[in-house]
Design a protein around this motif. Structure first.
Motif, PDB file in Angstrom:
ATOM      1  N   LEU A 185       0.844  -1.208   0.000  1.00 10.93           N
ATOM      2  CA  LEU A 185       0.000   0.000   0.000  1.00 10.93           C
ATOM      3  C   LEU A 185       0.876   1.254   0.000  1.00 10.93           C
ATOM      4  N   ARG A 186       1.969   1.176   0.740  1.00 17.69           N
ATOM      5  CA  ARG A 186       2.896   2.325   0.770  1.00 17.69           C
ATOM      6  C   ARG A 186       3.468   2.597  -0.631  1.00 17.69           C
ATOM      7  N   ASN A 187       3.825   1.503  -1.332  1.00 20.63           N
ATOM      8  CA  ASN A 187       4.325   1.662  -2.705  1.00 20.63           C
ATOM      9  C   ASN A 187       3.280   2.346  -3.575  1.00 20.63           C
ATOM     10  N   PHE A 188       2.033   1.895  -3.426  1.00 20.62           N
ATOM     11  CA  PHE A 188       0.972   2.500  -4.240  1.00 20.62           C
ATOM     12  C   PHE A 188       0.880   4.007  -3.947  1.00 20.62           C
ATOM     13  N   LEU A 189       0.886   4.338  -2.655  1.00 16.08           N
ATOM     14  CA  LEU A 189       0.707   5.753  -2.281  1.00 16.08           C
ATOM     15  C   LEU A 189       1.908   6.607  -2.692  1.00 16.08           C
ATOM     16  N   TYR A 190       3.076   6.169  -2.266  1.00 16.26           N
ATOM     17  CA  TYR A 190       4.234   7.061  -2.364  1.00 16.26           C
ATOM     18  C   TYR A 190       5.004   6.911  -3.681  1.00 16.26           C
ATOM     19  N   LYS A 191       4.934   5.705  -4.280  1.00 17.97           N
ATOM     20  CA  LYS A 191       5.709   5.526  -5.519  1.00 17.97           C
ATOM     21  C   LYS A 191       4.836   5.705  -6.761  1.00 17.97           C
ATOM     22  N   ILE A 192       3.566   5.307  -6.633  1.00 19.65           N
ATOM     23  CA  ILE A 192       2.703   5.381  -7.824  1.00 19.65           C
ATOM     24  C   ILE A 192       1.851   6.666  -7.799  1.00 19.65           C
ATOM     25  N   CYS A 193       1.197   6.933  -6.663  1.00 22.14           N
ATOM     26  CA  CYS A 193       0.367   8.155  -6.582  1.00 22.14           C
ATOM     27  C   CYS A 193       1.206   9.379  -6.228  1.00 22.14           C
ATOM     28  N   LYS A 194       2.428   9.130  -5.806  1.00 17.49           N
ATOM     29  CA  LYS A 194       3.362  10.225  -5.471  1.00 17.49           C
ATOM     30  C   LYS A 194       2.830  11.156  -4.378  1.00 17.49           C
ATOM     31  N   THR A 195       2.207  10.581  -3.374  1.00 14.58           N
ATOM     32  CA  THR A 195       1.737  11.400  -2.254  1.00 14.58           C
ATOM     33  C   THR A 195       2.932  11.761  -1.378  1.00 14.58           C
ATOM     34  N   LYS A 196       2.726  12.776  -0.533  1.00 17.40           N
ATOM     35  CA  LYS A 196       3.817  13.197   0.347  1.00 17.40           C
ATOM     36  C   LYS A 196       3.553  12.799   1.791  1.00 17.40           C
ATOM     37  N   GLY A 197       2.270  12.581   2.137  1.00 17.07           N
ATOM     38  CA  GLY A 197       1.950  12.158   3.507  1.00 17.07           C
ATOM     39  C   GLY A 197       1.689  13.325   4.434  1.00 17.07           C
ATOM     40  N   PHE A 198       0.536  13.958   4.280  1.00 13.07           N
ATOM     41  CA  PHE A 198       0.218  15.145   5.077  1.00 13.07           C
ATOM     42  C   PHE A 198      -0.640  14.827   6.291  1.00 13.07           C
ATOM     43  N   PHE A 199      -1.179  13.600   6.354  1.00 10.31           N
ATOM     44  CA  PHE A 199      -2.179  13.322   7.392  1.00 10.31           C
ATOM     45  C   PHE A 199      -1.516  12.731   8.631  1.00 10.31           C
ATOM     46  N   SER A 200      -1.748  13.371   9.772  1.00 14.67           N
ATOM     47  CA  SER A 200      -1.205  12.860  11.040  1.00 14.67           C
ATOM     48  C   SER A 200      -2.122  13.368  12.151  1.00 14.67           C
ATOM     49  N   PRO A 201      -2.019  12.789  13.349  1.00 14.32           N
ATOM     50  CA  PRO A 201      -2.852  13.293  14.447  1.00 14.32           C
ATOM     51  C   PRO A 201      -2.658  14.795  14.647  1.00 14.32           C
ATOM     52  N   LYS A 202      -1.420  15.240  14.507  1.00 18.04           N
ATOM     53  CA  LYS A 202      -1.154  16.661  14.736  1.00 18.04           C
ATOM     54  C   LYS A 202      -1.785  17.513  13.633  1.00 18.04           C
ATOM     55  N   SER A 203      -1.645  17.070  12.364  1.00 19.47           N
ATOM     56  CA  SER A 203      -2.227  17.892  11.295  1.00 19.47           C
ATOM     57  C   SER A 203      -3.746  17.893  11.423  1.00 19.47           C
ATOM     58  N   PHE A 204      -4.307  16.791  11.918  1.00 20.20           N
ATOM     59  CA  PHE A 204      -5.758  16.771  12.130  1.00 20.20           C
ATOM     60  C   PHE A 204      -6.154  17.791  13.193  1.00 20.20           C
ATOM     61  N   VAL A 205      -5.464  17.738  14.336  1.00 16.54           N
ATOM     62  CA  VAL A 205      -5.817  18.632  15.449  1.00 16.54           C
ATOM     63  C   VAL A 205      -5.657  20.103  15.032  1.00 16.54           C
ATOM     64  N   ASP A 206      -4.563  20.404  14.372  1.00  9.64           N
ATOM     65  CA  ASP A 206      -4.329  21.794  13.959  1.00  9.64           C
ATOM     66  C   ASP A 206      -5.421  22.297  13.019  1.00  9.64           C
ATOM     67  N   LEU A 207      -5.749  21.459  12.027  1.00  6.83           N
ATOM     68  CA  LEU A 207      -6.741  21.904  11.048  1.00  6.83           C
ATOM     69  C   LEU A 207      -8.139  21.980  11.689  1.00  6.83           C
ATOM     70  N   ALA A 208      -8.463  20.961  12.515  1.00  9.06           N
ATOM     71  CA  ALA A 208      -9.791  20.946  13.152  1.00  9.06           C
ATOM     72  C   ALA A 208      -9.953  22.190  14.029  1.00  9.06           C
ATOM     73  N   THR A 209      -8.899  22.555  14.744  1.00  4.17           N
ATOM     74  CA  THR A 209      -8.960  23.735  15.614  1.00  4.17           C
ATOM     75  C   THR A 209      -9.245  24.985  14.776  1.00  4.17           C
ATOM     76  N   GLU A 210      -8.521  25.118  13.677  1.00  2.00           N
ATOM     77  CA  GLU A 210      -8.730  26.280  12.793  1.00  2.00           C
ATOM     78  C   GLU A 210     -10.151  26.306  12.250  1.00  2.00           C
ATOM     79  N   LYS A 211     -10.606  25.118  11.824  1.00  2.00           N
ATOM     80  CA  LYS A 211     -11.936  25.069  11.193  1.00  2.00           C
ATOM     81  C   LYS A 211     -13.045  25.395  12.204  1.00  2.00           C
ATOM     82  N   ILE A 212     -12.872  24.933  13.437  1.00  2.00           N
ATOM     83  CA  ILE A 212     -13.880  25.234  14.464  1.00  2.00           C
ATOM     84  C   ILE A 212     -13.920  26.744  14.711  1.00  2.00           C
ATOM     85  N   LYS A 213     -12.741  27.341  14.836  1.00  2.00           N
ATOM     86  CA  LYS A 213     -12.669  28.796  15.053  1.00  2.00           C
ATOM     87  C   LYS A 213     -13.391  29.531  13.937  1.00  2.00           C
ATOM     88  N   GLU A 214     -13.101  29.084  12.718  1.00  2.00           N
ATOM     89  CA  GLU A 214     -13.673  29.743  11.549  1.00  2.00           C
ATOM     90  C   GLU A 214     -15.191  29.589  11.515  1.00  2.00           C
TER      91      GLU A 214
END
Ligand code: XMP
Length: 515
Positions: A185-214
Motif C-alpha cells: 500500500l505504501r508503494n501505491f501511495l508514495y511511488k505510484i500516486c506520489k503522495t507526500k503524507g500530510f495526514f497525522s494526528p497533529k495535522s488533524f488537530v491543527d486543522l480541526a482547531t482552525e476550522k472550528i474557530k472559523e
C-alpha cells in the motif's frame, strides 16, 4: 496551515468487509482517504482531485447480472488505480479480459511469486505470504495488461497496465495476515500516486482547531459531555479552539459507574478548566425509572429524561448557536454507502432527535475519523490513557445491567461489584485486551452460608468479552485465579451478594449486554 485534504485517496466501496480497513491502513501511512459508494458520479470523483483511487473487494461475482460496476471512465482520468480482489476482477472484465468462477475457493495464506519488480511490488520478495479470499479468478488477461506476480492458485495474483497507471491485486494487502501488505500500500501511495503524507494526528488537530474557530467565530457551543471517549475528545478539541465559549453539560443520571462523575469533574473542570455545568439528576432518573422492568422502556425513558434536562440547561446558558456531537466516520459512511436492511435488536441511539428539536447547528469535528483515530487524537490532545482507552459504556448505563427494577439499593450493589471487577481487570493488566468487563445484577436470590448463618442473597454475573467492534464478541477465557479473586472480593466486600457466576456465551447468539 497544512491542509491534509490537499492529497486525498478515494476508495470505491464494492461491499467488502475490509473496506474500512483499507481506509485505516492508508491513513496510518499518512495519507487522508475517504470511502465512497462504488457508483459515485464521475463529477464527484474529479471534483475531489484525488491522487489515487482504490477499488475495494466485494461479495459479488463480476459476472452476476446485478454485479456492482463503477463508471468505467475512471480508468481514463490519468489517476492511478489499485483494484483489490473484486476491484482487480472488475478491472480485468471492463478491459475485455475473462473472469470465471473456479471450482475451488481460495481462502487463506498463499505465497507470492514475483514475476516483475513493478513499482507496486518494490521490496517484495518471492515467497511473501499474502491473504486470499476469492472464488472467481482471472482466466484471460485483457490487452494492455501484464501479470507481475502469481501464486499456486492464482496465475494473476498481481497485475498492472502496460503504462503503469492501473494495478490490481487478487489478495488483500490491507489485512494483517498479508506479510508485506503495508509495504504494498505504501508503494501505491508514495511511488505510484506520489503522495507526500500530510495526514497525522497533529495535522488533524491543527486543522480541526482552525476550522472550528472559523465556523463558530464568537458564537457559543453547547456539548453534552458523558465522559466517554468521543464526547471527551470533541469537548477538548472545541475547548482548544474557542475556550470559554464552549459550554459543557454533564448530566449525572445516577446510573453511572462508581466514582465516574467525580472523575469527569476532576479532569474537565479542575484540570482542563472547562466551562462545565454539572447536573446531579440521580433522584429524577430513579423516580422515572421506578417500577420499569422492560429494557427498551428503560432506554426510552432515560433518553427522554436526558434530553429534557439537557435542553433546559442549554436554554439557561442562553444564546447558544451550536451543538457539538461526536459523530464518527463510520456513521457518515453508513448514511451514504449502500447497506442492506438490518433488524433493530436494541435501540442504541439514546440522544437521537436532539439537534432537530433544539434548532441548533451541528458541530461535528470528528466526522472524518475512525474510532481508533479518535483515541490517537485524544492522546495528541493530552487526555489521560484511562479515558482514551476507556471501554464502551452504554448510554442507559447501569440501568440495563440491573435486570428488572432499578432501585437505589440494587444500584448500590451493582456499583460496588462492578468497581471490583474493573479494579481486578486493571490490576492484572487485562484492560487493553478486553472489549468490555463488567458486572450484571440479576433478579434472582440464592441460598448461601456465611459463618454459621444461612443467607438468601443476590447473584452477580460477570461479563468479560473480546471484540473488534461490538458486532460480534467472544467471551474471555480469564485465568481461574483472576475469576477466583473477583468472586471472593465481591462476596466478601459487597453486602447482599452471596454468589458470583461467569457468563460464557458469545455474540451471536447472545448479546454483550444482558438487556
Ligand atoms: P449488545 O448488547 O447489543 O451491545 O451486544 C453491543 C455494544 O453496544 C453497547 N450498547 C449500548 N450503547 N446505548 C449505547 O450507547 C445502548 O442502549 C446500548 N446497548 C448496548 C454495548 O455496551 C456493547 O458495547
Amino acid at each position: 496551515m497544512l491542509d491534509y485534504h490537499r492529497e486525498i485517496i478515494l476508495i470505491l466501496d464494492f461491499g467488502s468487509q475490509y473496506t474500512q480497513l483499507i481506509a485505516r491502513k492508508i491513513r496510518e501511512l499518512g495519507v487522508y482517504c475517504e470511502i465512497l459508494p462504488f457508483n459515485v458520479g464521475l463529477d464527484e470523483i474529479t471534483s475531489r482531485n484525488p491522487k489515487g483511487i482504490v477499488l475495494s473487494g466485494g461479495p459479488k461475482s463480476v459476472n452476476e447480472v446485478d454485479a456492482p460496476v463503477c463508471d468505467p471512465a475512471i480508468f481514463h482520468l490519468g489517476i492511478p488505480i489499485l483494484g483489490i480482489c473484486y476491484g482487480l476482477q472488475l478491472t480485468v472484465k471492463l478491459f475485455g479480459g475473462r473472469v470465471e468462477k473456479s471450482v475451488k475457493r481460495e481462502y487463506g495464506m498463499a505465497h507470492l511469486a514475483v514475476e516483475e519488480k513493478a513499482l507496486l511490488l518494490d521490496g517484495i520478495q518471492d515467497g511473501n505470504v499474502v491473504w486470499m479470499s476469492h472464488q472467481d479468478k482471472v482466466l484471460k488477461m485483457p490487452d494492455g495488461f501484464k501479470t507481475i506476480a502469481h501464486s499456486d492458485n492464482s496465475p494473476h495474483a498481481a497485475i498492472k497496465s502496460l503504462d503503469g497507471g492501473i494495478y490490481g491485486v487478487q489478495f488483500h494487502p490491507e489485512v494483517h495476515h498479508t506479510q508485506k501488505g503495508k509495504k504494498i500500500l505504501r508503494n501505491f501511495l508514495y511511488k505510484i500516486c506520489k503522495t507526500k503524507g500530510f495526514f497525522s494526528p497533529k495535522s488533524f488537530v491543527d486543522l480541526a482547531t482552525e476550522k472550528i474557530k472559523e465556523q463558530v467565530g464568537g458564537g457559543k457551543v453547547v456539548c453534552a459531555l458523558s465522559g466517554g471517549v468521543d464526547s471527551s475528545v470533541v469537548a477538548t478539541l472545541i475547548h482548544r479552539a474557542i475556550g470559554k465559549n464552549l459550554h459543557c453539560v454533564f448530566v449525572n443520571n445516577g446510573v453511572l459507574r462508581k466514582n465516574e462523575a467525580e472523575e469527569v469533574l476532576d479532569l474537565f473542570k479542575d484540570r482542563l478548566h472547562m466551562n462545565l455545568k454539572y447536573v446531579d439528576a440521580e433522584d429524577m432518573f430513579l423516580a422515572v425509572l421506578k417500577g420499569v422492568k422492560d429494557p427498551e422502556r428503560k432506554r426510552k425513558i432515560i433518553g427522554r429524561t436526558f434530553i429534557k434536562i439537557f435542553e433546559a440547561e442549554a436554554k439557561n446558558i442562553g444564546d447558544v448557536r451550536y451543538l457539538a456531537q461526536g459523530t464518527l466516520y463510520p456513521d457518515v459512511i453508513e448514511s451514504t454507502s449502500f447497506k442492506g436492511p438490518s433488524a433493530t435488536i436494541k435501540s442504541h441511539h439514546n440522544v437521537g432527535g436532539l439537534p432537530r428539536r433544539m434548532k441548533l447547528t451541528l458541530l461535528e469535528p470528528l466526522r472524518e475519523l475512525f474510532k481508533d483515530e479518535v483515541r490517537i487524537v485524544g492522546k495528541e490532545l493530552g487526555l489521560p490513557d484511562n479515558l482514551v482507552y476507556r471501554q464502551p459504556f452504554p448510554g442507559p448505563g447501569l440501568a440495563i445491567r440491573i435486570i428488572g427494577d432499578v432501585t437505589r439499593e440494587r444500584l448500590h450493589i451493582l456499583k460496588e461489584a462492578d468497581s471490583i471487577i474493573r479494579d481486578e481487570i486493571e490490576r492484572n493488566n487485562r484492560f487493553r485486551h478486553v472489549w468490555q468487563s463488567f458486572a450484571i445484577l440479576i433478579p434472582v436470590k440464592t441460598v448461601g452460608v456465611m459463618g454459621d448463618e444461612r443467607t438468601y442473597a443476590n447473584v452477580i454475573t460477570l461479563r468479560v468479552v473480546e471484540s473488534k467492534d461490538g458486532m460480534t464478541a467472544d467471551w474471555t477465557k480469564l485465568p481461574y485465579a483472576i475469576l477466583d479473586k473477583v468472586s471472593r472480593r465481591i462476596i466478601n466486600e459487597v453486602p447482599g451478594v452471596n454468589r458470583v457466576v461467569y457468563d460464557i456465551s458469545s455474540k451471536p447468539p447472545s448479546t454483550i449486554e444482558w438487556e
